[in-house]
Design a protein around this motif. Structure first.
Motif, short mmCIF file in Angstrom:
data_model
loop_
_atom_site.label_atom_id
_atom_site.label_comp_id
_atom_site.label_asym_id
_atom_site.label_seq_id
_atom_site.Cartn_x
_atom_site.Cartn_y
_atom_site.Cartn_z
N ASP A 74 0.84 -1.21 0.00
CA ASP A 74 0.00 0.00 0.00
C ASP A 74 0.87 1.25 0.00
OD1 ASP A 74 -2.43 -1.49 0.21
OD2 ASP A 74 -2.02 -1.78 2.33
N VAL A 75 1.94 1.23 0.79
CA VAL A 75 2.85 2.36 0.85
C VAL A 75 3.53 2.57 -0.49
CG1 VAL A 75 4.92 3.29 1.96
CG2 VAL A 75 3.22 2.06 3.33
N ASP A 76 3.99 1.46 -1.09
CA ASP A 76 4.64 1.56 -2.40
C ASP A 76 3.69 2.13 -3.46
OD1 ASP A 76 6.97 0.53 -1.37
OD2 ASP A 76 6.56 -1.53 -1.99
N ALA A 77 2.43 1.68 -3.43
CA ALA A 77 1.45 2.18 -4.40
C ALA A 77 1.21 3.67 -4.20
CB ALA A 77 0.14 1.40 -4.27
N PHE A 78 1.18 4.10 -2.95
CA PHE A 78 0.99 5.52 -2.65
C PHE A 78 2.14 6.35 -3.20
CE2 PHE A 78 2.07 8.95 0.40
CZ PHE A 78 1.04 9.81 0.09
N LEU A 79 3.36 5.91 -2.96
CA LEU A 79 4.52 6.67 -3.42
C LEU A 79 4.62 6.66 -4.94
CD1 LEU A 79 7.12 5.65 -0.70
CD2 LEU A 79 5.95 7.84 -0.95
N MET A 80 4.19 5.58 -5.58
CA MET A 80 4.17 5.56 -7.04
C MET A 80 3.15 6.57 -7.57
SD MET A 80 6.45 3.57 -8.25
CE MET A 80 5.85 3.38 -9.94
N ALA A 81 2.01 6.68 -6.88
CA ALA A 81 1.01 7.67 -7.29
C ALA A 81 1.55 9.08 -7.11
CB ALA A 81 -0.27 7.47 -6.48
N CYS A 82 2.30 9.30 -6.03
CA CYS A 82 2.92 10.61 -5.81
C CYS A 82 3.92 10.94 -6.91
CB CYS A 82 3.62 10.64 -4.45
SG CYS A 82 2.52 10.63 -3.03
N ARG A 83 4.68 9.93 -7.30
CA ARG A 83 5.72 10.16 -8.32
C ARG A 83 5.10 10.55 -9.66
NH1 ARG A 83 11.01 6.31 -9.24
NH2 ARG A 83 12.10 7.72 -10.66
N GLU A 84 3.91 10.03 -9.94
CA GLU A 84 3.24 10.38 -11.20
C GLU A 84 2.68 11.79 -11.15
OE1 GLU A 84 0.26 7.46 -11.85
OE2 GLU A 84 1.67 5.81 -12.19
N ARG A 85 2.42 12.28 -9.95
CA ARG A 85 1.77 13.58 -9.81
C ARG A 85 2.75 14.71 -9.47
NH1 ARG A 85 -3.31 14.76 -5.66
NH2 ARG A 85 -3.63 16.95 -6.25
N TYR A 86 3.81 14.39 -8.73
CA TYR A 86 4.72 15.43 -8.22
C TYR A 86 6.14 15.23 -8.74
CZ TYR A 86 0.95 16.10 -4.81
OH TYR A 86 -0.27 16.31 -4.22
N ALA A 87 6.96 16.25 -8.54
CA ALA A 87 8.38 16.16 -8.86
C ALA A 87 9.06 15.19 -7.89
CB ALA A 87 9.02 17.54 -8.77
N ARG A 88 10.25 14.74 -8.25
CA ARG A 88 10.97 13.77 -7.42
C ARG A 88 11.27 14.34 -6.04
NH1 ARG A 88 15.75 13.52 -9.46
NH2 ARG A 88 16.43 11.71 -8.25
N THR A 89 11.64 15.61 -5.99
CA THR A 89 11.96 16.21 -4.70
C THR A 89 10.74 16.26 -3.79
OG1 THR A 89 11.60 18.38 -5.74
CG2 THR A 89 13.88 17.60 -5.55
N THR A 90 9.57 16.56 -4.36
CA THR A 90 8.35 16.59 -3.57
C THR A 90 7.96 15.20 -3.10
OG1 THR A 90 7.58 18.51 -4.84
CG2 THR A 90 5.93 17.31 -3.57
N THR A 91 8.10 14.23 -3.99
CA THR A 91 7.79 12.84 -3.61
C THR A 91 8.71 12.37 -2.49
OG1 THR A 91 7.05 12.35 -5.86
CG2 THR A 91 7.60 10.47 -4.46
N ALA A 92 9.98 12.73 -2.58
CA ALA A 92 10.91 12.36 -1.51
C ALA A 92 10.52 13.02 -0.19
CB ALA A 92 12.33 12.75 -1.91
N ASP A 93 10.05 14.27 -0.26
CA ASP A 93 9.63 14.98 0.95
C ASP A 93 8.40 14.32 1.57
OD1 ASP A 93 9.78 16.95 2.87
OD2 ASP A 93 8.63 18.41 1.71
N ILE A 94 7.45 13.94 0.73
CA ILE A 94 6.25 13.24 1.22
C ILE A 94 6.63 11.91 1.84
CG2 ILE A 94 4.10 12.12 0.51
CD1 ILE A 94 3.84 14.27 -1.66
N GLY A 95 7.57 11.20 1.19
CA GLY A 95 8.02 9.92 1.74
C GLY A 95 8.68 10.08 3.09
#
Length: 409
Positions: free
Chosen positions: A165-186
């Motif tokens: 579930d966590v992996d799917a969430f971060l993949m969805a973030c990566r499709e929507r946000y820049a890498r730096t933002t996804t890393a921050d959310i993670g």
């Protein structure tokens, strides 16, 4: 309310409020004309409906009036609400400046930020044990809300959460946000999952298995401008207007001292010591205060802005304010970014990055080129260690050509 004296009293009050607006130098005559239209329509609406104009002068009351007006005239409700809100909020500010007691425009919430019960303990943990400022706490909680909404769509609770579930969430973030933002959310999610495990709210520790995009140090392009471009941007600002005086002083302050947006928008009139010629600045993240010398050029710009640009009647002692009533302090770095981008466009300056932090980076690079002590630069920028200056290093090709390197045979 319906006496013959009501309208003359209203017109007299209207004239006094216009004097307040003109004294504040914040409204053009054409804008005042538009505001007067909405204020008179609002007043006659209240008279017809047997309502108190002062009591209805709230965001909710004005919205009800605007919706009524839009129905009567069969015009667009959104545009009507926007025009009425701007005019009547300025009216409320003017009345308040004259000493008239008006209700709060919006309902106020006292105290520090309080999230929903589900996240209160995590917010308190960030505040008390991690030492995060309120702005950072809000950002992290926004990340967690996004995550909780995501697993809700998968009909999953925190107690039976899976790493997939966590992996799917971060993949969805990566499709929507820049890498730096996804890393921050993670990073926020990793902190939250570890908090849940330590406090016994979940039985499995999956925080260590949260994989986020790797952001290599210095992989982003340098966020700095040539000093000549900074001068061009400053010269492009029209200082004949109150807005121009404000913007010139603010950008000159940031470029002269390398201050961040958060430090500048928090400045108050009490932070300026004119006798000692010093400026007191507070770090937004740590709350640590430090004192800088008030440079002559900056002092002249500040005096000009305070005398001829800053609104005289304001609800705050902050230095840099919105030029629209009720003249609240600039509240976000985005306002400074839009300001910088606009003047850069006017000056014909282009760059890969023109965020609010670019003047801070430019200042650091310029000081290093001038061979200023790394300790002095670090102290001004608020770094804990001079090693942090490595983020601002760049190659000066003009100086590199002058180095006496041996020629290979």
């Amino acid at each position: 309310m319906h006496s013959k004296q009501a309208i003359p009293d209203f017109e007299a009050r209207l004239a006094k409020v216009q004097d307040v607006w003109r004294d504040n130098r914040s409204l053009k005559q054409a804008t005042i004309g538009q505001y007067l239209y909405w204020i008179r329509r609002f007043y006659h609406y209240c008279m017809a409906e047997a309502l108190s104009p002062d009591e209805q002068l709230t965001q909710v009351g004005v919205n009800i009036f605007a919706q009524w007006y839009a129905r009567q005239r069969q015009v667009d409700t959104e545009c009507t609400c926007e025009g009425a809100q701007s005019a009547l909020r300025a009216w409320a500010f003017g009345l308040s400046a004259l000493g008239v007691k008006v209700p709060p425009w919006q309902a106020k919430v006292d105290g520090i930020f309080q999230p929903e019960p589900q996240l209160q303990s995590f917010a308190e943990h960030l505040r008390q044990h991690r030492g995060n400022p309120e702005g950072t706490i809000r950002k992290k909680l926004a990340h967690i809300r996004y995550f909780l909404a995501f697993i809700g769509t998968r009909h999953r609770s925190l107690q039976d959460l899976l790493l997939t579930d966590v992996d799917a969430f971060l993949m969805a973030c990566r499709e929507r946000y820049a890498r730096t933002t996804t890393a921050d959310i993670g990073g926020s999610l990793r902190r939250y999952l570890r908090f849940l495990f330590v406090t016994g709210q979940v039985s499995s520790d999956i925080a260590s298995f949260v994989v986020t995009p790797v952001i290599h140090r210095y992989e982003q392009p340098l966020r700095a401008l040539p000093w000549t471009d900074v001068l061009r941007i400053l010269e492009s600002i029209d200082r004949r207007t109150p807005i121009g005086l404000r913007d010139y002083t603010l950008l000159l302050l940031m470029s002269s001292y390398g201050l961040g947006a958060g430090e500048v928008i928090r400045l108050t009139l009490d932070d300026i010591d004119w006798r000692a010629a010093t400026l007191r600045v507070v770090r937004p993240k740590t709350g640590v205060a430090f004192v800088l010398p008030l440079l002559p050029a900056l002092a002249r710009a500040m005096v000009s802005y305070l005398k001829h640009g800053r609104p005289r009647r304001t609800p705050t002692r902050h230095v840099f304010l919105s030029m629209r009533a009720p003249h609240y302090p600039l509240s976000a770095s985005s306002a400074i970014r839009h300001m910088l981008v606009g003047y850069a466009r006017t000056a014909g300056v282009t760059a890969a990055y023109l965020g609010s932090h670019v003047l801070r980076h430019t200042h650091a690079c310029r000081q290093m080129e001038l061979e200023t002590s790394s300790k002095v630069i670090s102290d001004i920028l608020g770094h804990r260690s001079p090693e942090s200056l490595s983020a601002y290093l760049r190659i000066d090709t003009q100086h590199l050509r002058q180095l006496p390197l041996p020629v290979p045979k």
